[in-house]
Enzyme design. Structure first.
Site, short mmCIF file in Angstrom:
data_model
loop_
_atom_site.label_atom_id
_atom_site.label_comp_id
_atom_site.label_asym_id
_atom_site.label_seq_id
_atom_site.Cartn_x
_atom_site.Cartn_y
_atom_site.Cartn_z
N GLY A 642 36.15 54.02 35.80
CA GLY A 642 36.50 52.66 36.21
C GLY A 642 36.69 51.77 35.01
O GLY A 642 36.41 52.16 33.87
N GLY A 644 36.87 47.35 33.86
CA GLY A 644 36.73 45.95 34.26
C GLY A 644 37.11 45.08 33.09
O GLY A 644 37.56 45.59 32.05
N GLY A 645 36.95 43.78 33.25
CA GLY A 645 37.30 42.86 32.20
C GLY A 645 36.56 43.13 30.91
O GLY A 645 37.09 42.96 29.81
N VAL A 649 34.01 52.04 32.40
CA VAL A 649 32.82 52.68 32.95
C VAL A 649 33.00 54.20 32.88
O VAL A 649 34.05 54.71 33.26
CB VAL A 649 32.58 52.27 34.42
CG1 VAL A 649 31.26 52.85 34.91
CG2 VAL A 649 32.57 50.77 34.55
N ASP A 759 28.94 37.59 42.12
CA ASP A 759 30.15 38.36 42.42
C ASP A 759 29.87 39.38 43.51
O ASP A 759 30.14 40.57 43.37
CB ASP A 759 30.67 39.02 41.15
CG ASP A 759 32.14 39.42 41.27
OD1 ASP A 759 32.81 38.95 42.22
OD2 ASP A 759 32.62 40.20 40.43
#
Ligand SMILES: *[C@@H]1O[C@H](CO)[C@@H](O)[C@H](O)[C@H]1NC(C)=O
Ligand SMILES: *[C@@H]1O[C@H](CO)[C@@H](O)[C@H](O)[C@H]1NC(C)=O
Ligand SMILES: *[C@@H]1O[C@H](CO)[C@@H](O)[C@H](O)[C@H]1NC(C)=O
Ligand SMILES: *[C@@H]1O[C@H](CO)[C@@H](O)[C@H](O)[C@H]1NC(C)=O
Length: 959
Positions: A642, A644-645, A649, A759
């Protein structure tokens, strides 16, 4: 001379022919390998001849590919038409690969020698190709739990040798095809014993032609479809039938009077239809165990005389069937009777349960009837319910049977075998022999068990023993098995979770898994008659032993034996030795490393980098960059799960086998040392069952990484969208909502300092191997310091669709912002829609479609169709009420998480689930079992008897 030349020529041509055929098989497998990219077993990267180079899951005879067994291999991609080149193929088994998508190629029809086509629990879609009828040798056709659409191909009627037809749990529509002299149809399948067509959208009448006296069906499962019209009287001609499920359709008319010709039927479900006329005469169905006729439109019928003559009954369900008159005491004296539900009828007079009621009697539900008195009023002991009967109407009545008993959930789990379970790292599970290992897990779904009492531990114990006997006889590398958490789902199937533990090792190798998956998906294992027909749905397994082997530095290359699976014993010993050596070296190295680290746990912490003093951590471990590099195979592409910003991951494996997820901050998005320290200190203090745990961190060589436990079943979003292949029924969704709510409540009320998540969304709720919800990703989390306990002003962050509008406007963050987002998550849970989809906002959509005066608030249109039957969504209205309170305009109108949790717990109780910590409880199981109960459940059914040995051909070849 001439003859010699001819001879040579023949040899020459034969050789050419063999070589090209071989090449064709090799090319076809290369095409599969391409289609499945890097998800194929690592051994497929060795050599180019699948037969000679021992590709796992491939079996060959005379250098031709005859079997492909790749169950539970986490393959992704489609099935290319090249498969049609493998004309010698007999077994094609790809079950439990939810990443397999796309349509089933018509080229499948070229596999003229195929006997078993087993594709359970994948994600194939589109129509089942007509060419499936070109497989004259097919014996087992299992396409259940996929996403097939369109109608059942009539050509299946050409499969003269078919024994097992399972198309359950797809989205099939249209009629059941029957032959008409031109087209074939299912009525031609006279050798078939199993028609399993439930959980589809099949419609029209059940054609009378499908039943005739030449059929040899044992199990007819048509439940949960859209069939209309009458039950054809020809059904009475199929006297071999043992299980009949026609429930949950829209069948009308009288039950045919000859239904009691079916004297071998042990389980019959006609419930949830619109059947009319009188309650059928079942006299003579003397082996009937389980009968459900509930919720039909029968006219007023007197209590039938067969109530006291069917001596094998365990379960009698006739809710709302218009019965009248007095119950015979003899009914309750049927020796194995466990449950009686005759609620919502007009049973009258005095209830008499006789002198010797069945000792197994658990519950007799007679609510809403006309019973005026009860003979054993003073000394009754069973779970009797007479609520809403005249006997309970007088004021001042205090009898226990006049109030609803609290719903107790039965919990069962195989007990340790005279040993004390050791605590295991996450992902690892303690086996019944108290060894930590990675079990192969999944659920048995029994479609028609003979019993209804879930508290009888002996019966699970006998299943466990028969599984062990089976694994021993087939020489599977199994140490022990564990069974747990029985429950009845919305279709009234019995679900029972299974864990299979590897013997001698921490985990199974690929070969072990693909065999386990195969024997459980191919119906090779047969439980006792009590459990009857089943399907097994496996969870992903991703801790293969061979992977440890690769990390240990030994790459295994099989010798030139041709058939890796078939060459069993010798090869196995060799591989095991290699693995043992590899693991040993690996462990020694690990030990040495651990020793240095324990002496200087924060040697890596560098105060000079502006990170302040050594962090105060609870249980989190400092990893070096080198270590994490190794655990992720150099942060390889395949381990990247994965982004993200903040960065990537990665998935990794610790030397003890535990899986981890590593969040690695990108260069440029790292925080200052002090902030990083504050963050890990904060995260290391968070410990709750419903919150993803931090295992450690890395602050080394300029890197900042957080190491979390790896949660196997991925995000809630994946499951709701269908990507994960996990089906979430209403019960599961409720449990997930409650788990996530508890995790959030913990962060708000119990974490020190309290944490606002900021979030909350379905992408940040993960599901573990038991579908326990875990709140994840505190990337944006903010602790509340004492000075600003009520709110903090901050730059607005979060995700569109979930964001609290008040926070967005005022930039004042409170716990209530999380409550808002959680409300959106709850709405997503019931609709499976994105918060914002095609410009529509889920909150507004639900509010607009809602009509509180209607059943389910009239929300049928917006509900996720896979949530279950609308008649069984108990508590849904309350769930909607709570979620709408969470998304109120202003924070102070929204409930705190603690109240959300309480409300969800109440809904769980209403539904009959135990909201407590369901995973740890277990009832005391008895180990006294009479012998090894190993009856075959399907009578006359020795087709798949195994003859011992791990040679699969022997094991699986039908006789
Ligand atoms: C019914 O079951 C009995 C005992 O299992 C068996 O012998 C008999 O053949 C069955 N009847 C039919 C019609 O299959
Ligand atoms: C029910 O069927 C049995 C056997 O076929 C028959 O003897 C009996 O008379 C029937 N009972 C009623 C009420 O029709
Ligand atoms: C019970 O109901 C039956 C059928 O409706 C009726 O004939 C009978 O009289 C009733 N018995 C009592 C005690 O009310
Ligand atoms: C128990 O469960 C049943 C059926 O699921 C339901 O009708 C009943 O209301 C529940 N009882 C309580 C006390 O919650």
């Amino acid at each position: 001379m001439g003859s010699r030349i001819r001879h040579l020529l023949i040899i020459f041509f034969i050789q050419i022919w063999i070589t090209t055929a071989q090449n064709r098989d090799g090319a076809a497998l290369q095409a599969l390998k391409e289609a499945w990219k890097n998800t194929v077993p690592p051994s497929w990267n060795v050599g180019s001849d699948p037969c000679r180079d021992g590709w796992e899951g491939i079996m060959c005879t005379n250098s031709r590919v005859t079997s492909i067994y790749l169950t539970s291999m986490q393959l992704t991609g489609g099935l290319p038409g090249d498969i049609g080149q493998l004309v010698e193929l007999q077994y094609l088994a790809l079950s439990y690969n939810p990443g397999l998508t796309g349509s089933l190629t018509p080229a499948i029809g070229n596999l003229g020698k195929l006997t078993n086509l087993v594709l359970v629990g994948c994600s194939f879609s589109g129509p089942i190709p007509d060419t499936i009828g070109n497989l004259p040798r097919l014996i087992i056709l299992s396409l259940n739990s996929n996403r097939f659409t369109g109608s059942i191909p009539a050509s299946i009627g050409n499969l003269k040798n078919l024994y097992w037809l399972d198309l359950t749990d797809n989205q099939l529509t249209g009629n059941i095809p029957v032959s008409d002299g031109i087209k074939p149809g299912l009525d031609m399948l006279t050798h078939a014993k199993h028609f399993h067509l439930g959980d589809n959208q099949l419609s029209g009448n059940i054609p009378p032609q499908i039943f005739h006296s030449n059929m040899s069906l044992l199990h007819l499962l048509l439940e949960n479809n859209k069939f209309t019209g009458p039950i054809p009287s020809t059904l009475g001609l199929v006297r071999s039938l043992e299980v009949v499920r026609l429930d949950r359709n829209a069948l009308t008319g009288d039950v045919p009077s000859n239904i009691n010709n079916l004297i071998n039927v042990t389980e019959m479900f006609l419930s949830y239809n619109k059947l009319s006329g009188l309650v059928p005469n079942l006299t003579g169905m003397n082996v009937l165990n389980y009968l459900d006729l509930s919720n039909n439109k029968f006219g007023p019928s007197d209590i039938p005389s067969w109530f006291s003559t069917l001596k094998s009954l365990t379960t009698l369900k006739m809710q709302n069937t218009n019965l009248r008159g007095q119950l015979p005491a003899a009914l309750f004296e049927i020796p194995q009777l466990q449950n009686v539900d005759l609620s919502d009828n007009q049973v009258n007079g005095t209830l008499n349960i006789g002198l010797n009621p069945s000792s197994q009697l658990q519950r007799v539900d007679l609510r809403t009837n006309n019973i005026a008195d009860f003979t054993q009023r003073l000394q009754y002991t069973i779970g009797l319910i007479l609520v809403d009967n005249p006997i309970c109407m007088e004021s001042g009545v205090t009898d226990k049977f006049c109030s609803l008993p609290s719903n107790t959930t039965t919990s069962y789990s195989t007990l340790p075998n005279n040993c004390i379970p050791t605590p295991c790292g996450s992902g690892l599970v303690s086996s019944p022999n108290c060894k930590c290992a990675f079990p192969y897990m999944g659920s048995f779904i029994f479609k028609a068990p003979s019993f209804s009492s879930l508290g009888n531990t002996t019966i699970y114990e006998s299943l466990r023993l028969s599984l062990m006997t089976f694994f021993q006889k087939t020489q599977m590398p199994v140490d022990s098995v564990s069974l747990m958490n029985p429950y009845r789902n919305l279709d009234d199937y019995l679900v029972l979770n299974l864990e299979v533990f590897p013997s001698g090792e921490l985990s199974f190798n690929r070969t072990g898994i693909l065999w386990l998956g195969f024997v459980l998906s191919n119906q090779t294992f047969k439980p006792s008659k009590d459990f009857n027909t089943y399907v097994f749905i496996a969870q992903d397994y991703d801790n293969f032993l061979s992977e440890v082997q690769v990390t240990g530095g030994t790459t295994h290359k099989s010798s030139n034996t041709g058939v890796i699976l078939g060459s069993a014993i010798g090869g196995c010993v060799f591989v095991v030795l290699l693995v043992v050596a590899g693991v040993y070296a690996f462990r020694q190295k690990g030990r040495a490393e651990r020793a240095t680290q324990q002496s200087r746990p924060f040697a890596l912490w560098d105060p000079a980098s502006g990170s302040g003093g050594v962090p105060q951590l609870k249980g989190a471990k400092a990893f070096t960059f080198e270590e994490l590099k190794k655990y992720t195979r150099n942060f390889s592409e395949t381990n990247n799960i994965g982004a993200g910003g903040y960065g990537m991951v990665y998935k990794g494996t610790l030397p003890n086998g535990q899986l981890i997820a590593i969040k690695r901050a990108q260069q440029g998005s790292t925080q200052g040392g002090l902030e990083f320290k504050t963050e890990i200190e904060l995260l290391s203090r968070v410990h709750h069952k419903n919150v993803v745990a931090l295992i450690g961190f890395c602050f080394d060589q300029g890197e900042q990484m957080l190491v979390y436990e790896y949660i196997v079943n991925g995000t809630l979003k994946d499951s709701l969208s269908g990507r994960s292949g996990i089906r979430l029924d209403w019960m599961r969704r409720l449990k997930i909502a409650l788990g996530a709510a508890r995790g959030l409540q913990y962060l708000h009320d119990l974490a020190d300092p309290p944490i606002i998540h900021r979030d909350v969304k379905t992408n940040n709720i993960l599901l573990d191997e038991r579908l326990v919800a875990k709140v994840a990703d505190f990337g944006l989390s903010k602790p509340l310091s004492d000075a600003n306990r009520t709110h903090i002003t901050t730059q607005v962050k979060g995700t569109m669709g979930y964001m609290d509008p008040e926070y967005y406007m005022t930039q004042q963050l409170t716990e209530k912002s999380d409550v808002y987002s959680f409300g959106v998550v709850m709405l997503e849970l019931i609709t499976a829609r994105n918060p914002i989809e095609k410009g529509k906002y889920i909150v507004r959509e639900v509010k607009q479609s809602m009509n509180k005066s209607k059943e389910l608030y009239g929300l049928h249109e917006v509900l996720d169709p896979t949530i279950g039957l609308s008649s069984q969504l108990k508590g849904l209205e309350r769930f909607v009420d709570v979620s709408l309170r969470c998304v109120e305009e202003t924070g102070n109108q929204r409930p705190p998480m603690s109240q959300v949790v309480k409300e969800l717990e109440r809904i769980m109780e209403l539904v009959g689930l135990n909201p407590g910590t369901e995973s740890s409880s277990s009832t005391s199981a008895s180990y006294e079992v009479s012998g090894t109960d190993y009856n075959h459940p399907y009578s006359n059914d020795s087709l798949y008897a195994y003859s011992g040995g791990f040679l699969p051909a022997k094991l699986l070849q039908p006789k």
